[in-house]
Design an enzyme around this catalytic site. Structure first.
Site, PDB file in Angstrom:
ATOM      1  N   ASP A  63      -0.621  -6.007   9.222  1.00  0.00           N
ATOM      2  CA  ASP A  63      -1.654  -5.014   8.924  1.00  0.00           C
ATOM      3  C   ASP A  63      -2.880  -5.774   8.417  1.00  0.00           C
ATOM      4  O   ASP A  63      -2.844  -6.376   7.351  1.00  0.00           O
ATOM      5  CB  ASP A  63      -1.129  -4.052   7.839  1.00  0.00           C
ATOM      6  CG  ASP A  63      -2.123  -2.945   7.526  1.00  0.00           C
ATOM      7  OD1 ASP A  63      -3.201  -2.911   8.136  1.00  0.00           O
ATOM      8  OD2 ASP A  63      -1.804  -2.099   6.655  1.00  0.00           O
TER       9      ASP A  63
ATOM     10  N   LYS B  75     -13.378  -1.024   6.944  1.00  0.00           N
ATOM     11  CA  LYS B  75     -14.030  -1.777   5.875  1.00  0.00           C
ATOM     12  C   LYS B  75     -15.041  -2.771   6.450  1.00  0.00           C
ATOM     13  O   LYS B  75     -16.155  -2.853   5.970  1.00  0.00           O
ATOM     14  CB  LYS B  75     -13.004  -2.545   5.028  1.00  0.00           C
ATOM     15  CG  LYS B  75     -11.629  -1.910   4.944  1.00  0.00           C
ATOM     16  CD  LYS B  75     -11.524  -0.823   3.919  1.00  0.00           C
ATOM     17  CE  LYS B  75     -10.215  -0.072   4.108  1.00  0.00           C
ATOM     18  NZ  LYS B  75      -9.844   0.828   3.082  1.00  0.00           N
TER      19      LYS B  75
ATOM     20  N   TRP C 153       0.868  -1.188   0.000  1.00  0.00           N
ATOM     21  CA  TRP C 153       0.000   0.000   0.000  1.00  0.00           C
ATOM     22  C   TRP C 153       0.901   1.233   0.000  1.00  0.00           C
ATOM     23  O   TRP C 153       1.828   1.311   0.826  1.00  0.00           O
ATOM     24  CB  TRP C 153      -0.866  -0.066   1.266  1.00  0.00           C
ATOM     25  CG  TRP C 153      -1.855   1.028   1.431  1.00  0.00           C
ATOM     26  CD1 TRP C 153      -2.752   1.488   0.507  1.00  0.00           C
ATOM     27  CD2 TRP C 153      -2.081   1.786   2.632  1.00  0.00           C
ATOM     28  NE1 TRP C 153      -3.520   2.485   1.060  1.00  0.00           N
ATOM     29  CE2 TRP C 153      -3.135   2.692   2.353  1.00  0.00           C
ATOM     30  CE3 TRP C 153      -1.508   1.788   3.900  1.00  0.00           C
ATOM     31  CZ2 TRP C 153      -3.617   3.590   3.307  1.00  0.00           C
ATOM     32  CZ3 TRP C 153      -1.990   2.665   4.852  1.00  0.00           C
ATOM     33  CH2 TRP C 153      -3.029   3.558   4.551  1.00  0.00           C
TER      34      TRP C 153
HETATM   35  C1  LMR Z   1      -7.043   2.199  -0.386  1.00  0.00           C
HETATM   36  O1  LMR Z   1      -5.962   1.609  -0.476  1.00  0.00           O
HETATM   37  O2  LMR Z   1      -7.688   2.619  -1.357  1.00  0.00           O
HETATM   38  C2  LMR Z   1      -7.641   2.396   0.993  1.00  0.00           C
HETATM   39  O3  LMR Z   1      -6.840   1.776   1.938  1.00  0.00           O
HETATM   40  C3  LMR Z   1      -7.912   3.817   1.324  1.00  0.00           C
HETATM   41  C4  LMR Z   1      -6.669   4.614   1.555  1.00  0.00           C
HETATM   42  O4  LMR Z   1      -6.586   5.265   2.619  1.00  0.00           O
HETATM   43  O5  LMR Z   1      -5.766   4.649   0.723  1.00  0.00           O
END
Ligand code: LMR
Length: 395
Positions: A211, A246, A130
């Site tokens: 996570d 979520k 992420w």
């Molecule tokens: C995403 O990856 O779209 C979600 O986790 C929202 C975010 O905060 O980026």
């Protein structure tokens, strides 16, 4: 002084979501930010949460600060959700938790704890991960090394690469793992592979930081946590960042928890005290609303049952959308997209080039990240044909 600061680039996810929102094309398809949307495109409020909110409105008598560690029903409920209702680790007092502003707050508090134990510690992160992980944990001063995780050729976990890279992780290191529904690729470890990671952690001594932001959105609440639980049962120490964004739909309420597994009850207590002091330095006290609602859903058996069935329905719908998308794409292109069905949670990489992702948004108002990460939960029966056709066109 302040006018020396330059404007920064927009966030790669939220910036694109804002562009999508502003697009007036009635056919637009927004698959950017990871929020669950129903058939009508709405991100709904869970019925169990609405009922908890009704109760809270009727009984609330104060807006005084929350306790520093947060709502007790919430922190106790989320520990059990993550580690299991009958977790021996919880019964033994080896677990502590602090309520945080969302899963991001949990990551930040986890980073503070790691940095307090070993300033500038090295954190191994999956490639890809992420995009916020590194800036978020890095803001505390931690250092990073990537491990191979995803093979774009066959759209699956590159487990050999992962194991080869993590062989260099030491007892001084942290390994950040996605508990389930990997963001951004949707390719998850099998339970057997979690077992191999546990073997490595035992042998090499590294500490996992898991996570788990999507528990319940992949294979259901229990199976999604099975890998994390396996690590917890075998290892002396672990950190977890959990989120109710979520799986309870509490996105804007910023409801999460940092959960700590210590060697014994004393160390679990010490970790909680460190976390409380760290939180005081960053945001003082957690927000009340979302955690009180989630706490009610955890504590009340009938609300809990309603919530679980709503979540199960969402999970099944996402998995159904995955199958439908594979079928629709097979109708417009020879390229094999069957991997979408094997992946879990909200996200998959489509395997398109950045140029194709940009063409999709500029020519067709179909929005996905430049990496071609899509939010599968943004697909519905009204947009799936147009989506598949547009992808077929850029291919
Ligand atoms: C995403 O990856 O779209 C979600 O986790 C929202 C975010 O905060 O980026």
């Amino acid at each position: 002084m302040l006018d020396t600061l330059q404007r920064l680039p927009d966030d790669p996810i939220l910036g694109l979501a804002a562009i999508a929102r502003a697009d007036e094309n009635p056919d637009k398809v927004d698959l950017t930010v990871g929020i669950y949307q129903d058939e009508t495109g709405l991100c709904p409020v869970f019925k169990a949460i609405s009922e908890a909110q009704r109760q809270l409105t009727a009984e609330e008598t104060t807006k005084a600060y929350m306790p520093p560690a947060g709502d007790a029903n919430f922190t106790s409920g989320i520990q059990k959700l993550v580690l299991g209702d009958n977790s021996a680790l919880i019964a033994d007092g080896r677990v502590s938790a602090i309520q945080t502003p969302g899963g991001c707050g949990a990551l930040r508090i986890g980073a503070e704890i790691i940095n307090a134990a070993k300033p500038g510690a090295r954190v191994w992160v999956s490639d890809p991960t992420w995009p916020v992980h590194i800036p978020l944990l890095g803001s505390v001063g931690l250092q990073f090394q990537t491990y191979r995780y995803y093979n774009p050729e066959d759209h699956s976990v590159n487990f050999d690469g992962m194991v080869a890279d993590l062989a260099a992780a030491t007892a001084e290191d942290i390994v950040l793992l996605h508990g389930c529904c990997h963001n951004p690729c949707g390719a998850d470890l099998s339970l057997e592979q979690w077992g191999v990671i546990a073997d490595m952690a035992e042998k090499q001594g590294f500490t996992p930081f898991v996570d788990i932001a999507y528990q319940g959105m992949g294979d259901g609440l229990e199976r999604d946590a099975a890998g994390l639980r396996l690590l917890a049962e075998r290892l002396p120490e672990m950190l977890v960042a959990a989120s109710a964004s979520k799986n309870m739909g509490l996105y804007r309420e910023r409801t999460g928890a940092a959960i700590f597994l210590g060697k014994n009850a004393d160390s679990a207590g010490a970790l909680l005290s460190q976390a409380t002091v760290a939180a005081r330095k960053v945001y003082s006290m957690p927000p009340a609303h979302g955690a009180i609602l989630a706490g009610k859903v955890f504590a009340d058996a009938s609300l809990n049952a309603v919530w679980k069935s709503e979540l199960e329905e969402m999970c099944q719908r996402i998995n159904g959308l995955r199958s439908q998308l594979v079928a629709k794409l097979a109708g417009v292109t020879d390229r094999d997209f069957s991997f979408i069905e094997r992946e879990k949670g909200m996200f998959s990489f489509l395997g398109l080039s950045e140029e194709q992702a940009i063409r999709l948004r500029e020519e067709f108002s179909v929005y996905m990240l430049n990496s071609s990460r899509i939010n599968v939960a943004g697909v519905n029966s009204s947009n799936i044909d147009y989506l598949a056709q547009s992808i077929g066109n850029v291919l």
